[in-house]
Design an enzyme around this catalytic site. Structure first.
Site, PDB file in Angstrom:
ATOM      1  N   SER A 125      12.835 -54.915  12.060  1.00 17.33           N
ATOM      2  CA  SER A 125      13.177 -56.006  12.973  1.00 17.33           C
ATOM      3  C   SER A 125      12.742 -57.358  12.417  1.00 17.33           C
ATOM      4  CB  SER A 125      12.509 -55.792  14.333  1.00 17.33           C
ATOM      5  OG  SER A 125      12.837 -54.531  14.855  1.00 17.33           O
TER       6      SER A 125
HETATM    7  N1  SAH Z   1       9.959 -50.433  14.454  1.00 18.94           N
HETATM    8  C1  SAH Z   1      10.759 -50.397  13.255  1.00 18.94           C
HETATM    9  C2  SAH Z   1      12.209 -50.714  13.544  1.00 18.94           C
HETATM   10  C3  SAH Z   1      13.063 -49.659  12.951  1.00 18.94           C
HETATM   11  S1  SAH Z   1      14.733 -49.622  13.510  1.00 18.94           S
HETATM   12  C4  SAH Z   1      10.176 -51.290  12.181  1.00 18.94           C
HETATM   13  O1  SAH Z   1       9.213 -52.021  12.472  1.00 18.94           O
HETATM   14  O2  SAH Z   1      10.629 -51.227  11.044  1.00 18.94           O
HETATM   15  C5  SAH Z   1      14.667 -48.319  14.708  1.00 18.94           C
HETATM   16  C6  SAH Z   1      14.293 -46.955  14.214  1.00 18.94           C
HETATM   17  O3  SAH Z   1      14.452 -46.050  15.313  1.00 18.94           O
HETATM   18  C7  SAH Z   1      15.155 -46.385  13.081  1.00 18.94           C
HETATM   19  O4  SAH Z   1      14.337 -46.069  11.999  1.00 18.94           O
HETATM   20  C8  SAH Z   1      15.799 -45.157  13.702  1.00 18.94           C
HETATM   21  O5  SAH Z   1      15.954 -44.091  12.778  1.00 18.94           O
HETATM   22  C9  SAH Z   1      14.812 -44.790  14.798  1.00 18.94           C
HETATM   23  N2  SAH Z   1      15.329 -43.969  15.891  1.00 18.94           N
HETATM   24  C10 SAH Z   1      16.547 -44.008  16.472  1.00 18.94           C
HETATM   25  N3  SAH Z   1      16.637 -43.103  17.468  1.00 18.94           N
HETATM   26  C11 SAH Z   1      15.419 -42.473  17.519  1.00 18.94           C
HETATM   27  C12 SAH Z   1      14.875 -41.426  18.324  1.00 18.94           C
HETATM   28  N4  SAH Z   1      15.589 -40.823  19.265  1.00 18.94           N
HETATM   29  N5  SAH Z   1      13.594 -41.038  18.090  1.00 18.94           N
HETATM   30  C13 SAH Z   1      12.849 -41.629  17.125  1.00 18.94           C
HETATM   31  N6  SAH Z   1      13.314 -42.607  16.328  1.00 18.94           N
HETATM   32  C14 SAH Z   1      14.576 -43.027  16.519  1.00 18.94           C
END
Ligand code: SAH
Length: 233
Positions: free
Chosen positions: A85
């Protein structure tokens, strides 16, 4: 080995050691600028959040080819169709849950591990769940190198982390169509959850969920765009 050589070897190692300690972080100035111009200037004033953003080496949480953009005012690709993000969004989501040193926080969507690292700087323990195994494994490696208060699990975060709950706060970093009931269940009384809600690939609403007297209230905070919340089935 001659005594002189040994002496030079020891001296050389000491100089290298000192250089690695004081030569410090080539991105420190970029990070300070990021905090001043993107975070503080836009109204984030929660001191522990600002301090955490000043400390966490964001460039270590992005792929090598993205490192020079790490402190830019935008999200970046981290592989597998996922993103880290934008710094401001991370700061905003951190400030709004009002994290305290004794808190236990759950994050859904570990991704790069950056949001988890910011939280780990502030709270007692961070539990974070990632559905993409490769991302979960690399984030886990880096987070365990830098912190001893983060637990990473590879799973579908829809179900939360019941054994570790209930949590003082929950941060969801993928956009869900609706708020998963198990997450509300695992929120402590008085706890806060921040979650982007809406259809995938369109603009979603960042929502603040607060649990009081076993009921919960929701409040829309701002329009955002997050990657979709996936399900393991
Ligand atoms: N907090 C992260 C943002 C990553 S984007 C950072 O600081 O980099 C969101 C993430 O959520 C992705 O890696 C995606 O694979 C994950 N995601 C999507 N659906 C999910 C679920 N049901 N359970 C766990 N992770 C999930």
């Amino acid at each position: 080995m001659s005594r002189k050589f040994l002496y030079l070897l020891v001296l050389g190692s000491l100089v290298l050691l000192l250089a690695s300690q004081t030569g410090s972080d080539p991105y420190e100035a970029n990070r300070q600028q990021m905090v001043n111009e993107q975070i503080r200037a836009r109204g984030i004033d929660h001191y522990p959040t600002l301090e955490a953003m000043e400390r966490v080496p964001r460039h270590r949480f992005v792929p090598r080819e993205q490192q020079r953009f790490a402190y830019f005012d935008r999200p970046l690709p981290i592989g597998y169709g996922q993103t880290i993000s934008q710094p401001y969004i991370v700061a905003y989501m951190t400030q709004i849950i009002d994290p305290k040193p004794h808190h236990k926080v759950l994050e859904i969507g570990t991704g790069s591990g950056y949001q988890a690292a910011i939280l780990a700087e502030i709270v007692d323990h961070v539990y974070t769940i990632e559905i993409v195994p490769e991302l979960g494994r690399s984030a886990s490696r880096l987070l365990n190198e830098l912190y001893d208060n983060v637990s990473v699990k590879i799973a579908d975060g829809y179900h939360g982390w019941e054994e570790a709950g209930p949590f003082d706060a929950i941060v969801v970093t993928a956009a869900a169509g609706t708020i998963p009931p198990p997450l509300i269940e695992q929120l402590k009384e008085g706890g806060k959850m921040i979650i982007p809600v809406g259809s995938p690939y369109l603009t979603q609403q960042l929502m603040l969920v607060e649990k009081r007297s076993r009921r919960y209230t929701t409040r829309s905070l701002m329009p955002v765009r997050f990657v979709p919340f996936r399900r393991s089935e």
